[in-house]
Write a protein that holds these residues in place. Structure first.
Motif, PDB file in Angstrom:
ATOM      1  N   ILE B   6     -58.038  44.052  53.852  1.00  0.00           N
ATOM      2  CA  ILE B   6     -56.703  43.469  53.994  1.00  0.00           C
ATOM      3  C   ILE B   6     -55.845  44.538  53.004  1.00  0.00           C
ATOM      4  O   ILE B   6     -54.749  45.342  53.484  1.00  0.00           O
ATOM      5  CB  ILE B   6     -56.159  42.144  53.581  1.00  0.00           C
ATOM      6  N   THR B   7     -56.206  44.717  51.794  1.00  0.00           N
ATOM      7  CA  THR B   7     -55.590  45.497  50.700  1.00  0.00           C
ATOM      8  C   THR B   7     -55.597  46.943  51.481  1.00  0.00           C
ATOM      9  O   THR B   7     -54.691  47.657  51.670  1.00  0.00           O
ATOM     10  CB  THR B   7     -56.652  45.566  49.642  1.00  0.00           C
ATOM     11  N   MET B   9     -56.115  47.973  54.444  1.00  0.00           N
ATOM     12  CA  MET B   9     -55.278  48.112  55.733  1.00  0.00           C
ATOM     13  C   MET B   9     -53.835  48.221  55.245  1.00  0.00           C
ATOM     14  O   MET B   9     -52.999  49.020  55.883  1.00  0.00           O
ATOM     15  CB  MET B   9     -55.511  46.890  56.532  1.00  0.00           C
ATOM     16  N   ALA B  10     -53.432  47.298  54.353  1.00  0.00           N
ATOM     17  CA  ALA B  10     -52.049  47.084  53.956  1.00  0.00           C
ATOM     18  C   ALA B  10     -51.686  48.533  53.622  1.00  0.00           C
ATOM     19  O   ALA B  10     -50.264  49.005  53.859  1.00  0.00           O
ATOM     20  CB  ALA B  10     -51.752  46.128  52.805  1.00  0.00           C
ATOM     21  N   VAL B  11     -52.290  49.285  52.828  1.00  0.00           N
ATOM     22  CA  VAL B  11     -52.018  50.636  52.444  1.00  0.00           C
ATOM     23  C   VAL B  11     -52.227  51.616  53.483  1.00  0.00           C
ATOM     24  O   VAL B  11     -51.231  52.518  53.710  1.00  0.00           O
ATOM     25  CB  VAL B  11     -52.604  51.039  51.079  1.00  0.00           C
ATOM     26  N   LEU B  13     -52.537  51.483  56.852  1.00  0.00           N
ATOM     27  CA  LEU B  13     -51.907  51.493  57.955  1.00  0.00           C
ATOM     28  C   LEU B  13     -50.466  52.059  58.293  1.00  0.00           C
ATOM     29  O   LEU B  13     -50.008  52.878  59.060  1.00  0.00           O
ATOM     30  CB  LEU B  13     -52.169  50.283  58.682  1.00  0.00           C
ATOM     31  N   PRO B  14     -49.568  51.649  57.256  1.00  0.00           N
ATOM     32  CA  PRO B  14     -48.205  52.257  57.157  1.00  0.00           C
ATOM     33  C   PRO B  14     -48.248  53.695  57.065  1.00  0.00           C
ATOM     34  O   PRO B  14     -47.601  54.474  57.662  1.00  0.00           O
ATOM     35  CB  PRO B  14     -47.619  51.387  56.119  1.00  0.00           C
ATOM     36  N   LEU B  15     -49.334  54.224  56.034  1.00  0.00           N
ATOM     37  CA  LEU B  15     -49.311  55.654  55.875  1.00  0.00           C
ATOM     38  C   LEU B  15     -49.644  56.272  57.390  1.00  0.00           C
ATOM     39  O   LEU B  15     -49.144  57.366  57.792  1.00  0.00           O
ATOM     40  CB  LEU B  15     -50.497  55.665  54.795  1.00  0.00           C
TER      41      LEU B  15
END
Lengths: 351, 417
Positions: B6-7, B9-11, B13-15
């Motif tokens: 999750i961590t 992805m959280a970083v 994906l927006p990138l």
């Protein structure tokens, strides 16, 4: 289940976490364990202060000018306060619902436009928009959770993630459709520069910083001192356990998402005088907010505020160390270091 | 239990999203644009601009500008040498993303467009130019400053706006002239530029020219235009350096932040000097920053408000779209006029014939420049040049060179600084 099991009288920074300890942990742990934890906290504070002093010394050495360093620190704190505010709502949703909410920035943009409409149409003071934006965003959050996200609970996490991404695109382009692409702005009446130790900061930034700290404190109290907060923390810790003791987890999910969205609403109103308002403005905050959330420890409100301040300072001091680099470079250097040393985040608990 | 991914992805994906800018197929008009090209029928011109995303404000203006040009030409009887053939605009949304621009360009060409105009972002134009070359369809760039686009030896790409090199050299010359005329010759120039190819190219050329003209350069500060949220630290650095003038090369949102920071920090400069700045010469800028932007200069390409035709276009735009026309939209208007003039001259709607006719263009421009639109071997508009503008009493005013001046420059421009 309440705040008492931690060191009495001396609330540790970790006390603010939504992911409170499992009920089984909360049997007698005062005495030696409490003292050890307090010592650990002081060690951490000492290390942090050491790093800050070192960072300032290097900044001074790089620029050779005290005013520039003071300015960087002041600006960093101000920006960091806003980052913390944006990240607070996100971390709450993260902690309780396990949702990576990509729509957070878009919700913030909605609040920006609520502020624009109120200031342009009604001519009110921009901060009065808080009275409208916060309840409206609370309702919007509740509706989105109940109407759209609730159906994805228990499904693979990618589903929820993609749903929030879809909501973000929908909101961004909806704003583009209704308000057009031209940039808008909101002025704070009587905004001016305030001088602090030779550095300057605008009144609007100072107010945004102050109010975000107040909101963080309120949210902290809500989580720690109310029945609702206790229930939220219980669901975050163990949702099936919470369900067994009679907590309506569906309602808690909805309320938590709504509170998180309302935080984005408050953040939107407070940053409205500081930014150029465009449909895509919310995206500016998305990446940083996720970094802050992970850095501070997922689901930890105090961690979000402290993480925000650290990121704000890192950006500004990093620009002095490495001129010409994206502020994200120094942010991610710090981020990787922190995660290497404390994979659970600064204020997170080991799972 | 939280899963570590999750961590990640959280970083990540927006990138990833920020990097690729989405790839959904955009809805476009002109689906009925069949064949085109036959005489007496309709001829399709493709318009590629960022209609959504962060540059949507300029992109939509530019698309509107192209539409107005099409309407004006059709109302005047179409292309006479082709039996009054009517023009039709096929608009596509590049979303500001190079790969979207590339695929949309290909699509427009396959749908029968005989020429393309666009695209605003240099990176997008670079890809579209490659597609145009491969398909042998002429491409007239309205806005995109990167020098590299026309250094590939392309035969089918032409550019209306001045290149980064011309913009930056003239920007430095104007600064020397204006400050000397005012008896306050500039000694030291601080530079604040966005870190992409555009800002860096402007910085390099400007620095070289300014040093040649006897000015000292420093400090040079760059920033990330997509992320920056405050300039007080940078402007404090400039104040402490004792520079007389701050040169700024950047876009709209960052330009607004610069103005606010200058107002807060009061760096005591003679002038804030934009070169091809995306904010200081827009009609929205004085409204957004108020007093803080008073006296700001910008050396940039500019619609010529001393030309009655341009004034008429500006009125028409306001009437039709309820907004002040921006220079970018006038360039799109001119780009369509260039293609129409080429069609008229060639009397043939094949892309090759249009390309050959464009290469021999000589057409009066609605933009302030050194002479009529004419393209050199590389496809650059030979007479393209920036002029100097200044925010005076809350209005962007043409102040230099004298041929295009609506008012005298105010130098030093100390108000709010």
């Amino acid at each position: 289940m309440t705040d008492t099991p931690t060191a009495p009288g001396a609330p540790t920074p970790g006390g603010g976490t939504v992911t409170a300890e499992e009920p089984t942990d909360s049997t007698p742990v005062a005495g030696p364990a409490g003292a050890a934890r307090r010592r650990a906290v002081w060690t951490r504070v000492g290390i942090t202060l050491g790093i800050v002093v070192l960072a300032l010394a290097v900044a001074y050495w790089r620029t050779g000018n005290g005013v520039v360093v003071t300015q960087a620190v002041l600006t960093g704190l101000m920006i960091g306060g806003v980052y913390g505010l944006v990240a607070m709502g996100l971390t709450l949703i993260f902690g309780v619902l396990d949702i990576v909410n990509f729509a957070h920035g878009a919700f913030l943009a909605v609040a920006l436009y609520i502020t624009v409409v109120m200031v342009e149409r009604l001519g009110v003071h921009p901060y009065l928009a808080l009275l409208v934006a916060v309840p409206l965003m609370f309702l919007l959050g509740a509706a989105v959770q109940r109407g759209i996200l609730a159906g994805a609970i228990g499904k693979p996490l990618e589903n929820q993630l993609l749903i929030t991404l879809g909501i973000a695109l929908l909101i961004d382009n909806g704003l583009l459709l209704f308000f057009g692409p031209n940039p808008r702005s909101v002025q704070l009446p009587g905004d001016r520069g305030v001088e602090i130790l030779g550095a300057v900061v605008t009144l609007s930034r100072l107010l945004a910083f102050g109010v975000s700290l107040v909101l963080a404190a309120l949210l902290y109290l809500l989580l720690q001192r109310t029945r609702l907060g206790t229930a939220i923390r219980a669901v975050a810790a163990n949702d099936s356990g919470a369900q067994m003791v009679g907590i309506d987890t569906r309602r808690i999910y909805m309320v938590t998402f709504a509170i998180g969205t309302a935080c984005a609403g408050a953040a939107g109103v407070l940053v409205a005088p500081l930014v150029t308002i465009e449909p895509t403005t919310g995206e500016l905050f998305n990446i940083i907010a996720f970094v802050v959330v992970v850095l501070g420890g997922m689901g930890n409100v105090v961690g979000a505020v402290v993480g925000g301040l650290i990121i704000g300072l890192t950006e500004q001091l990093g620009a002095l160390y490495l001129p010409g680099q994206s502020p994200l470079l120094s942010v991610f250097i710090v981020f990787v270091l922190v995660l290497f040393l404390r994979p659970q985040g600064l204020f997170g608990r080991k799972a | 239990m939280r899963k570590p991914w999750i961590t990640a992805m959280a970083v990540a994906l927006p990138l990833a999203l920020a990097a690729c800018g989405g790839s959904a197929p955009p809805g476009t008009e002109g689906s009925d644009s069949g064949g085109g090209g036959g005489s007496g029928e309709t001829i399709t011109i493709g318009s590629l601009h960022p209609l959504s995303g962060s540059a949507a404000a300029d992109g939509q203006q530019m698309d509107n500008g192209a539409k107005l040009a099409i309407d004006a030409i059709n109302e005047a009887g179409g292309i006479e040498s082709l039996d009054g053939a009517q023009l039709e605009l096929a608009s596509a949304d590049t979303q500001g993303a190079p790969e979207v621009g590339q695929s949309e360009a290909q699509r427009l060409i396959e749908d029968g467009a005989v020429a393309l105009v666009g695209t605003y972002q240099s990176a997008v134009s670079q890809n579209v130019a490659a597609v145009a070359e491969r398909n042998q369809v002429p491409f007239v760039i309205d806005v995109s400053s990167a020098d590299a686009i026309l250094q590939q030896g392309y035969k089918f790409t032409f550019r209306l706006q001045p290149s980064a090199q011309v913009l930056a050299e003239r920007g430095a010359e104007y600064l020397a002239d204006v400050s000397e005329n005012a008896g306050a010759a500039t000694k030291k120039v601080a530079i604040l530029h966005e870190q992409g190819p555009f800002g860096t190219a402007i910085k390099d050329t400007f620095s070289a020219k300014a040093e040649e003209l006897g000015m000292e350069i420093g400090p040079v500060i760059s920033y990330d235009p997509a992320r920056v949220s405050d300039f007080t630290t940078q402007i404090t650095t400039v104040r402490e350096s004792g520079a007389d003038v701050l040169m700024v090369a950047g876009y709209y949102r960052d330009g607004v932040l610069v103005a606010n920071a200058v107002n807060t920090v009061q760096p005591g400069l003679d002038a804030v000097w934009g070169v091809a700045n995306g904010a200081f010469d827009t009609p929205q800028f004085p409204g957004e920053v108020g007093e803080a932007g008073e006296g700001f200069f910008d050396a940039n390409y500019r619609l010529d408000m001393t030309n009655p035709d341009t004034q008429e276009l500006a009125d028409k735009y306001k009437q039709e779209f309820g907004d002040d026309i921006r220079t970018a939209a006038v360039l799109s208007y001119d780009a369509v006029r260039v293609i129409a003039a080429a069609l008229e001259k060639a009397g043939d709607a094949s892309p090759q014939a249009v390309r050959d006719a464009i290469a021999e263009t000589e057409l009066d421009s609605l933009i302030a420049q050194d002479g009529p639109i004419a393209f050199d071997e590389a496809g650059e508009n030979e007479n393209a040049a920036p002029i100097l503008m200044q925010v005076l009493d809350g209005v962007v005013t043409q102040v230099f060179p004298e041929d295009y001046a609506e008012a005298e420059p105010v130098y030093p421009a100390t108000s709010g600084q």
